[in-house]
Motif scaffolding. Structure first.
Motif, PDB file in Angstrom:
ATOM      1  N   ALA A  36       0.829  -1.208   0.000  1.00 43.91           N
ATOM      2  CA  ALA A  36       0.000   0.000   0.000  1.00 43.91           C
ATOM      3  C   ALA A  36       0.863   1.257   0.000  1.00 43.91           C
ATOM      4  O   ALA A  36       0.570   2.219  -0.713  1.00 43.91           O
ATOM      5  CB  ALA A  36      -0.925   0.002   1.215  1.00 43.91           C
ATOM      6  N   LEU A  37       1.934   1.240   0.789  1.00 42.24           N
ATOM      7  CA  LEU A  37       2.837   2.388   0.847  1.00 42.24           C
ATOM      8  C   LEU A  37       3.468   2.655  -0.517  1.00 42.24           C
ATOM      9  O   LEU A  37       3.532   3.806  -0.975  1.00 42.24           O
ATOM     10  CB  LEU A  37       3.921   2.147   1.898  1.00 42.24           C
ATOM     11  CG  LEU A  37       4.954   3.260   2.071  1.00 42.24           C
ATOM     12  CD1 LEU A  37       4.285   4.559   2.517  1.00 42.24           C
ATOM     13  CD2 LEU A  37       6.022   2.846   3.075  1.00 42.24           C
ATOM     14  N   LEU A  60       5.818  -2.981  -8.385  1.00 43.28           N
ATOM     15  CA  LEU A  60       6.288  -3.530  -7.114  1.00 43.28           C
ATOM     16  C   LEU A  60       5.138  -3.644  -6.109  1.00 43.28           C
ATOM     17  O   LEU A  60       5.028  -4.629  -5.376  1.00 43.28           O
ATOM     18  CB  LEU A  60       7.402  -2.656  -6.535  1.00 43.28           C
ATOM     19  CG  LEU A  60       8.771  -2.767  -7.210  1.00 43.28           C
ATOM     20  CD1 LEU A  60       9.717  -1.696  -6.664  1.00 43.28           C
ATOM     21  CD2 LEU A  60       9.362  -4.160  -6.991  1.00 43.28           C
ATOM     22  N   SER A  61       4.290  -2.629  -6.105  1.00 47.41           N
ATOM     23  CA  SER A  61       3.137  -2.633  -5.203  1.00 47.41           C
ATOM     24  C   SER A  61       2.230  -3.819  -5.472  1.00 47.41           C
ATOM     25  O   SER A  61       1.758  -4.496  -4.546  1.00 47.41           O
ATOM     26  CB  SER A  61       2.356  -1.323  -5.359  1.00 47.41           C
ATOM     27  OG  SER A  61       1.127  -1.371  -4.673  1.00 47.41           O
ATOM     28  N   ARG A  62       1.990  -4.100  -6.733  1.00 46.50           N
ATOM     29  CA  ARG A  62       1.088  -5.201  -7.075  1.00 46.50           C
ATOM     30  C   ARG A  62       1.732  -6.562  -6.837  1.00 46.50           C
ATOM     31  O   ARG A  62       1.025  -7.538  -6.546  1.00 46.50           O
ATOM     32  CB  ARG A  62       0.628  -5.066  -8.527  1.00 46.50           C
ATOM     33  CG  ARG A  62      -0.250  -3.850  -8.769  1.00 46.50           C
ATOM     34  CD  ARG A  62      -1.446  -3.762  -7.820  1.00 46.50           C
ATOM     35  NE  ARG A  62      -1.133  -3.083  -6.558  1.00 46.50           N
ATOM     36  CZ  ARG A  62      -1.917  -3.068  -5.493  1.00 46.50           C
ATOM     37  NH1 ARG A  62      -3.048  -3.722  -5.487  1.00 46.50           N
ATOM     38  NH2 ARG A  62      -1.565  -2.426  -4.402  1.00 46.50           N
ATOM     39  N   LEU A  64       3.708  -7.147  -4.309  1.00 49.71           N
ATOM     40  CA  LEU A  64       3.498  -7.317  -2.871  1.00 49.71           C
ATOM     41  C   LEU A  64       2.034  -7.639  -2.562  1.00 49.71           C
ATOM     42  O   LEU A  64       1.743  -8.407  -1.642  1.00 49.71           O
ATOM     43  CB  LEU A  64       3.939  -6.062  -2.119  1.00 49.71           C
ATOM     44  CG  LEU A  64       5.446  -5.783  -2.113  1.00 49.71           C
ATOM     45  CD1 LEU A  64       5.753  -4.521  -1.332  1.00 49.71           C
ATOM     46  CD2 LEU A  64       6.220  -6.966  -1.540  1.00 49.71           C
ATOM     47  N   ASP A  65       1.120  -7.068  -3.349  1.00 44.94           N
ATOM     48  CA  ASP A  65      -0.301  -7.367  -3.161  1.00 44.94           C
ATOM     49  C   ASP A  65      -0.587  -8.840  -3.409  1.00 44.94           C
ATOM     50  O   ASP A  65      -1.467  -9.422  -2.761  1.00 44.94           O
ATOM     51  CB  ASP A  65      -1.143  -6.492  -4.097  1.00 44.94           C
ATOM     52  CG  ASP A  65      -2.634  -6.752  -3.926  1.00 44.94           C
ATOM     53  OD1 ASP A  65      -3.130  -6.601  -2.795  1.00 44.94           O
ATOM     54  OD2 ASP A  65      -3.299  -7.101  -4.916  1.00 44.94           O
ATOM     55  N   GLY A  66       0.135  -9.441  -4.336  1.00 42.63           N
ATOM     56  CA  GLY A  66      -0.014 -10.880  -4.559  1.00 42.63           C
ATOM     57  C   GLY A  66       0.692 -11.705  -3.492  1.00 42.63           C
ATOM     58  O   GLY A  66       0.229 -12.779  -3.105  1.00 42.63           O
ATOM     59  N   LEU A  67       1.816 -11.164  -2.991  1.00 50.12           N
ATOM     60  CA  LEU A  67       2.597 -11.913  -2.017  1.00 50.12           C
ATOM     61  C   LEU A  67       1.943 -11.968  -0.641  1.00 50.12           C
ATOM     62  O   LEU A  67       2.165 -12.921   0.111  1.00 50.12           O
ATOM     63  CB  LEU A  67       3.998 -11.294  -1.879  1.00 50.12           C
ATOM     64  CG  LEU A  67       5.031 -11.715  -2.918  1.00 50.12           C
ATOM     65  CD1 LEU A  67       6.322 -10.927  -2.725  1.00 50.12           C
ATOM     66  CD2 LEU A  67       5.305 -13.210  -2.825  1.00 50.12           C
ATOM     67  N   ASP A  68       1.157 -10.951  -0.296  1.00 56.11           N
ATOM     68  CA  ASP A  68       0.576 -10.970   1.053  1.00 56.11           C
ATOM     69  C   ASP A  68      -0.339 -12.180   1.241  1.00 56.11           C
ATOM     70  O   ASP A  68      -0.322 -12.831   2.292  1.00 56.11           O
ATOM     71  CB  ASP A  68      -0.135  -9.655   1.395  1.00 56.11           C
ATOM     72  CG  ASP A  68      -1.324  -9.336   0.487  1.00 56.11           C
ATOM     73  OD1 ASP A  68      -1.646 -10.117  -0.426  1.00 56.11           O
ATOM     74  OD2 ASP A  68      -1.921  -8.254   0.678  1.00 56.11           O
ATOM     75  N   GLY A  69      -1.103 -12.512   0.199  1.00 56.38           N
ATOM     76  CA  GLY A  69      -1.946 -13.698   0.280  1.00 56.38           C
ATOM     77  C   GLY A  69      -1.124 -14.976   0.366  1.00 56.38           C
ATOM     78  O   GLY A  69      -1.498 -15.912   1.077  1.00 56.38           O
ATOM     79  N   ILE A  86      -8.190  -5.212   1.421  1.00 59.24           N
ATOM     80  CA  ILE A  86      -9.115  -4.490   0.538  1.00 59.24           C
ATOM     81  C   ILE A  86      -8.978  -2.985   0.720  1.00 59.24           C
ATOM     82  O   ILE A  86      -9.058  -2.217  -0.246  1.00 59.24           O
ATOM     83  CB  ILE A  86     -10.576  -4.969   0.749  1.00 59.24           C
ATOM     84  CG1 ILE A  86     -11.461  -4.509  -0.408  1.00 59.24           C
ATOM     85  CG2 ILE A  86     -11.134  -4.523   2.072  1.00 59.24           C
ATOM     86  CD1 ILE A  86     -11.169  -5.169  -1.721  1.00 59.24           C
ATOM     87  N   VAL A  87      -8.740  -2.521   1.955  1.00 56.62           N
ATOM     88  CA  VAL A  87      -8.526  -1.086   2.185  1.00 56.62           C
ATOM     89  C   VAL A  87      -7.260  -0.631   1.462  1.00 56.62           C
ATOM     90  O   VAL A  87      -7.238   0.427   0.814  1.00 56.62           O
ATOM     91  CB  VAL A  87      -8.446  -0.774   3.694  1.00 56.62           C
ATOM     92  CG1 VAL A  87      -7.995   0.663   3.927  1.00 56.62           C
ATOM     93  CG2 VAL A  87      -9.796  -1.011   4.361  1.00 56.62           C
ATOM     94  N   ALA A  88      -6.185  -1.438   1.545  1.00 54.40           N
ATOM     95  CA  ALA A  88      -4.933  -1.105   0.873  1.00 54.40           C
ATOM     96  C   ALA A  88      -5.113  -1.054  -0.639  1.00 54.40           C
ATOM     97  O   ALA A  88      -4.580  -0.171  -1.317  1.00 54.40           O
ATOM     98  CB  ALA A  88      -3.851  -2.125   1.247  1.00 54.40           C
ATOM     99  N   ASP A  89      -5.880  -2.003  -1.178  1.00 55.40           N
ATOM    100  CA  ASP A  89      -6.132  -2.022  -2.620  1.00 55.40           C
ATOM    101  C   ASP A  89      -6.797  -0.724  -3.081  1.00 55.40           C
ATOM    102  O   ASP A  89      -6.380  -0.117  -4.075  1.00 55.40           O
ATOM    103  CB  ASP A  89      -7.025  -3.205  -3.001  1.00 55.40           C
ATOM    104  CG  ASP A  89      -6.265  -4.513  -3.081  1.00 55.40           C
ATOM    105  OD1 ASP A  89      -5.018  -4.484  -3.078  1.00 55.40           O
ATOM    106  OD2 ASP A  89      -6.918  -5.572  -3.125  1.00 55.40           O
TER     107      ASP A  89
END
Length: 200
Positions: A36-37, A60-62, A64-69, A86-89
């Motif tokens: 998100a940052l 890079l953000s996306r 990490l968005d895949g990696l968190d799951g 979802i808030v971060a997205d």
């Protein structure tokens, strides 16, 4: 539209990296917040017209968005983690068009339209998820999630593609934003029809 088709291709490498991160003590929420940052920073970079830097930050953000799951699957998933995700997205989805609005005042009207379209899409997405939860419906077409994901024309993959095009072709932001806003509206219509059929 494309998310469920891409998942089988990207999940295996993400899961492998996620397991390694989890072993190193990294939590899924840390990865989510880092993504998100980076996403919000991409919006700031766009505002200063640093479009190629913004492109790198978006990608890079996306990732990490895949990696968190993937990290969550390697440890344990939580409802709060789903909330943060979802808030971060949507913080990311708002930051990019907002950045284009600051970069060039002529972009502002369509940046506002795009943000409004994201808002409606997000509301339809979450409202459907609430109804699906009440009905006890489940799906893993988008991977194992904290809540029901209803497919539509405009999903994460299409959003990233639109943002990449905007960063590569910033002078065409208005045209890209207009097309993608229309896709978002179609998605809201799709979900509304699905809701009418699934939850009479």
């Amino acid at each position: 539209m494309l998310d469920s088709k891409i998942r089988p291709l990207i999940d295996p490498p993400l899961n492998a990296i996620g397991k390694n991160l989890a072993r190193g003590g990294v939590t899924a929420n840390q990865v989510t917040l880092a993504g998100a940052l980076l996403g919000v920073t991409a919006g700031i970079a766009i505002g200063y017209q640093h479009y190629l830097l913004a492109l790198a930050l978006v990608l890079l953000s996306r990732i990490l968005d895949g990696l968190d799951g993937a990290v969550a699957r390697a440890t344990s998933q939580s409802d709060f983690g789903g909330y943060i995700d979802i808030v971060a997205d949507f913080a990311f989805y708002v930051a990019v068009p907002l950045g284009f609005g600051f970069a060039d005042p002529t972009n502002l009207p369509l940046a506002m339209v795009l943000i409004a379209s994201f808002t409606l899409t997000g509301i339809s997405f979450l409202a459907y998820a609430v109804m699906a939860a009440k009905a006890g419906r489940e799906t893993e077409a988008h991977g194992k999630k904290s809540f029901f994901y209803n497919s539509g024309l405009a999903e994460g993959t299409e959003t990233i593609a639109a943002f990449v095009l905007m960063c590569l072709l910033p002078h065409y932001f208005g045209a890209i934003a207009a097309v993608y806003s229309f896709m978002c509206v179609i998605t809201v219509v799709q979900r509304t029809i699905a809701a009418k059929m699934d939850f009479p």
